[in-house]
Design an enzyme around this catalytic site. Structure first.
Site, PDB file in Angstrom:
ATOM      1  N   ARG A 190     -17.974  -2.718  17.521  1.00 20.95           N
ATOM      2  CA  ARG A 190     -17.279  -3.951  17.118  1.00 20.95           C
ATOM      3  C   ARG A 190     -15.913  -4.036  17.801  1.00 20.95           C
ATOM      4  NH1 ARG A 190     -20.736  -5.660  13.020  1.00 20.95           N
ATOM      5  NH2 ARG A 190     -21.841  -3.942  12.021  1.00 20.95           N
ATOM      6  N   CYS A 211     -19.499   2.720   8.515  1.00 22.04           N
ATOM      7  CA  CYS A 211     -18.767   1.971   9.540  1.00 22.04           C
ATOM      8  C   CYS A 211     -17.467   2.731   9.761  1.00 22.04           C
ATOM      9  CB  CYS A 211     -18.501   0.544   9.075  1.00 22.04           C
ATOM     10  SG  CYS A 211     -17.431  -0.377  10.203  1.00 22.04           S
ATOM     11  N   CYS A 221     -19.741  -5.747   3.381  1.00 22.51           N
ATOM     12  CA  CYS A 221     -19.043  -4.510   3.755  1.00 22.51           C
ATOM     13  C   CYS A 221     -17.705  -4.509   3.008  1.00 22.51           C
ATOM     14  CB  CYS A 221     -18.810  -4.506   5.262  1.00 22.51           C
ATOM     15  SG  CYS A 221     -17.850  -3.101   5.851  1.00 22.51           S
ATOM     16  N   CYS A 250       0.838  -1.197   0.000  1.00 20.84           N
ATOM     17  CA  CYS A 250       0.000   0.000   0.000  1.00 20.84           C
ATOM     18  C   CYS A 250       0.875   1.250   0.000  1.00 20.84           C
ATOM     19  CB  CYS A 250      -0.916  -0.003   1.216  1.00 20.84           C
ATOM     20  SG  CYS A 250      -2.047   1.396   1.232  1.00 20.84           S
ATOM     21  N   CYS A 263       0.391   4.864   6.977  1.00 24.56           N
ATOM     22  CA  CYS A 263      -0.267   4.667   8.280  1.00 24.56           C
ATOM     23  C   CYS A 263       0.707   3.911   9.211  1.00 24.56           C
ATOM     24  CB  CYS A 263      -1.549   3.875   8.102  1.00 24.56           C
ATOM     25  SG  CYS A 263      -2.607   4.523   6.777  1.00 24.56           S
ATOM     26  N   CYS A 280     -16.777  -8.927   5.334  1.00 28.10           N
ATOM     27  CA  CYS A 280     -16.114  -7.635   5.101  1.00 28.10           C
ATOM     28  C   CYS A 280     -14.854  -7.849   4.267  1.00 28.10           C
ATOM     29  CB  CYS A 280     -15.701  -7.000   6.421  1.00 28.10           C
ATOM     30  SG  CYS A 280     -17.022  -6.945   7.625  1.00 28.10           S
ATOM     31  N   CYS A 296       0.299   0.206  10.274  1.00 25.20           N
ATOM     32  CA  CYS A 296      -0.181  -0.804   9.323  1.00 25.20           C
ATOM     33  C   CYS A 296       0.919  -1.660   8.699  1.00 25.20           C
ATOM     34  CB  CYS A 296      -0.997  -0.153   8.229  1.00 25.20           C
ATOM     35  SG  CYS A 296      -1.779  -1.390   7.154  1.00 25.20           S
TER      36      CYS A 296
HETATM   37  N1  SAM Z   1      -6.665   0.586   2.998  1.00 23.45           N
HETATM   38  C1  SAM Z   1      -7.964   0.909   3.462  1.00 23.45           C
HETATM   39  C2  SAM Z   1      -7.953   2.069   4.427  1.00 23.45           C
HETATM   40  O1  SAM Z   1      -6.988   2.221   5.169  1.00 23.45           O
HETATM   41  O2  SAM Z   1      -8.922   2.810   4.446  1.00 23.45           O
HETATM   42  C3  SAM Z   1      -8.675  -0.269   4.096  1.00 23.45           C
HETATM   43  C4  SAM Z   1      -7.926  -1.320   4.896  1.00 23.45           C
HETATM   44  S1  SAM Z   1      -7.204  -0.780   6.449  1.00 23.45           S
HETATM   45  C5  SAM Z   1      -6.180  -2.134   6.853  1.00 23.45           C
HETATM   46  C6  SAM Z   1      -8.570  -0.840   7.593  1.00 23.45           C
HETATM   47  C7  SAM Z   1      -8.321  -0.462   9.030  1.00 23.45           C
HETATM   48  O3  SAM Z   1      -7.635  -1.511   9.696  1.00 23.45           O
HETATM   49  C8  SAM Z   1      -7.490   0.764   9.332  1.00 23.45           C
HETATM   50  O4  SAM Z   1      -8.197   1.958   9.193  1.00 23.45           O
HETATM   51  C9  SAM Z   1      -7.104   0.523  10.795  1.00 23.45           C
HETATM   52  O5  SAM Z   1      -8.055   1.104  11.664  1.00 23.45           O
HETATM   53  C10 SAM Z   1      -7.145  -1.009  10.920  1.00 23.45           C
HETATM   54  N2  SAM Z   1      -5.779  -1.529  11.178  1.00 23.45           N
HETATM   55  C11 SAM Z   1      -4.792  -1.667  10.274  1.00 23.45           C
HETATM   56  N3  SAM Z   1      -3.673  -2.147  10.852  1.00 23.45           N
HETATM   57  C12 SAM Z   1      -3.951  -2.313  12.159  1.00 23.45           C
HETATM   58  C13 SAM Z   1      -3.191  -2.779  13.284  1.00 23.45           C
HETATM   59  N4  SAM Z   1      -1.923  -3.128  13.182  1.00 23.45           N
HETATM   60  N5  SAM Z   1      -3.797  -2.836  14.490  1.00 23.45           N
HETATM   61  C14 SAM Z   1      -5.102  -2.469  14.611  1.00 23.45           C
HETATM   62  N6  SAM Z   1      -5.855  -2.018  13.583  1.00 23.45           N
HETATM   63  C15 SAM Z   1      -5.310  -1.940  12.376  1.00 23.45           C
HETATM   64 FE1  SF4 Z   2      -2.822   1.243   3.344  1.00 27.53          FE
HETATM   65 FE2  SF4 Z   2      -2.796   0.069   5.699  1.00 27.53          FE
HETATM   66 FE3  SF4 Z   2      -3.129   2.700   5.562  1.00 27.53          FE
HETATM   67 FE4  SF4 Z   2      -5.098   1.045   4.680  1.00 27.53          FE
HETATM   68  S1  SF4 Z   2      -4.368   1.251   6.786  1.00 27.53           S
HETATM   69  S2  SF4 Z   2      -4.296   2.886   3.676  1.00 27.53           S
HETATM   70  S3  SF4 Z   2      -3.859  -0.660   3.910  1.00 27.53           S
HETATM   71  S4  SF4 Z   2      -1.282   1.557   4.941  1.00 27.53           S
END
Ligand code: SAM
Ligand code: SF4
Ligand code: DTB
Length: 318
Positions: free
Chosen positions: A264, A192, A132, A56, A60, A100, A63
């Site tokens: 959730r 959501c 979802c 990606c 973040c 989802c 992530c």
């Molecule tokens: N890429 C898209 C986005 O960020 O909008 C969708 C997938 S993203 C993985 C969805 C959510 O997963 C993130 O907004 C975050 O809240 C959660 N998430 C991702 N990594 C995480 C982690 N290590 N621990 C807890 N929640 C996590």
């Molecule tokens: Fe990409 Fe992870 Fe951020 Fe979603 S949460 S935009 S998958 S880096």
């Protein structure tokens, strides 16, 4: 009055008073609220499918799927419709009523990929499950197309308080997130939207996060509360775990201020005790993700969750 004096919202003070009251009073208030709006002793089981893994472009800090960090996650692209049908059927057979699908995208990259996701949504809807997706930022036309495909809800988290957000993500702003959420709501898709605890934010940041959810033009019908899964290689790898009582307080406060929403209990359950999870349900959590995996990290398997629900005399929403 000097302009730098910020008039604090009455709502924020109410949220603070609620959060800071004695723990048992708070949980009691939350459970009372819960019983007015939801069937008691019931949780919705949901299943996650990672439909596009890793690489990606976003940064973040939590992530494992960001291309900027070395986390060693497997990467893959969109599955076939048959694969999704099979996963959805398996999820349904295991008691899930919501399926989802998450993609590691900043936004759907091209029309062909987006069209394929629309077909995947139709496959899930045909299995008579709630569908979802979480695909990153989407515009009004994309939201409309997802609605027409039968999508129940769109997940797009604000993740944290607006004032803490820049510490976590630099590649898109919280205003970008609000824009997507506005498009989702305008298409009459359920919103959501939730966040993550344990990223180094203060209690005040958590209160601001809850306030922000409440003050959205369309407050979310569904609020995922994730505890950070600290993954090696991400900037947040060394964050200490969230204090379970802080987690329970947060869930209880969300329940009180968003009485009708589904709360959730999402990422982070693998390292939570049964007792902590039971307190989360007491505080108003009424949904969990089941299965061995979330998107890339591990989750308690079906057996452990069935045992837990049985011990608590709780049932899965039909
Ligand atoms: N890429 C898209 C986005 O960020 O909008 C969708 C997938 S993203 C993985 C969805 C959510 O997963 C993130 O907004 C975050 O809240 C959660 N998430 C991702 N990594 C995480 C982690 N290590 N621990 C807890 N929640 C996590
Ligand atoms: Fe990409 Fe992870 Fe951020 Fe979603 S949460 S935009 S998958 S880096
Ligand atoms: C949400 O708030 N939590 C889910 C779902 N929305 C997509 C994702 C949790 C992901 C946890 C980290 C991982 O497994 O990669």
């Amino acid at each position: 009055m000097p302009t730098e004096v910020k008039i604090e919202s009455n709502l924020l003070q109410q949220i603070r008073d609620c959060y800071r009251q004695p723990f048992l009073d708070l949980v009691f208030q939350a459970q009372e609220t819960h019983r007015r709006f939801h069937p008691r002793n019931e949780v919705q089981l949901c299943t996650l499918a990672n439909i596009k893994s890793g690489n990606c472009p976003e940064d973040c800090a939590y992530c494992p799927q960001s291309a900027r960090y070395n986390t060693g996650v497997d990467t893959w692209d969109l599955p076939t419709l048959d694969e999704i049908r099979q996963q959805a059927q398996e999820a349904k057979a295991n008691g899930s009523t919501r399926f989802c699908m998450g993609a590691a995208w900043r936004t759907p990259p091209h029309q062909k990929a987006f069209n394929h996701v629309l077909e995947m949504v139709k496959v899930v809807v045909a299995e008579e499950m709630e569908a979802c997706v979480t695909l990153g930022m989407i515009n009004a036309e994309q939201a409309q197309a997802l609605k027409e495909a039968g999508l129940t809800a769109y997940n797009h988290n604000i993740d944290t308080a607006p004032s803490f957000y820049p510490e976590v993500i630099s590649t898109r702003t919280i205003e970008d997130r609000f824009e997507t959420l506005k498009n989702v709501a305008a298409a009459n898709i359920q919103v959501c939207c939730g966040g993550i605890l344990g990223m180094g934010e203060s209690v005040e940041h958590r209160l601001e996060f809850i306030q922000t959810l409440c003050e959205m033009d369309t407050p979310p019908e569904s609020v995922p509360i994730n505890c950070l899964v600290a993954v090696e290689g991400t900037p947040l790898a060394d964050q200490p775990p969230v204090d379970p009582f802080e987690l329970v307080r947060t869930i209880a406060t969300v329940r009180v201020f968003l009485p009708e929403t589904k709360v959730r209990l999402s990422a982070g359950r693998l390292t939570m005790s049964d007792e902590t999870q039971a307190l989360c349900f007491m505080a108003g959590a009424n949904s969990i993700f089941t299965g061995e995996k979330l998107l890339t990290t591990n989750n308690p398997g079906m057996n452990r969750d069935q045992e837990l629900l049985a011990k608590l005399g709780m049932t899965a929403q039909q």
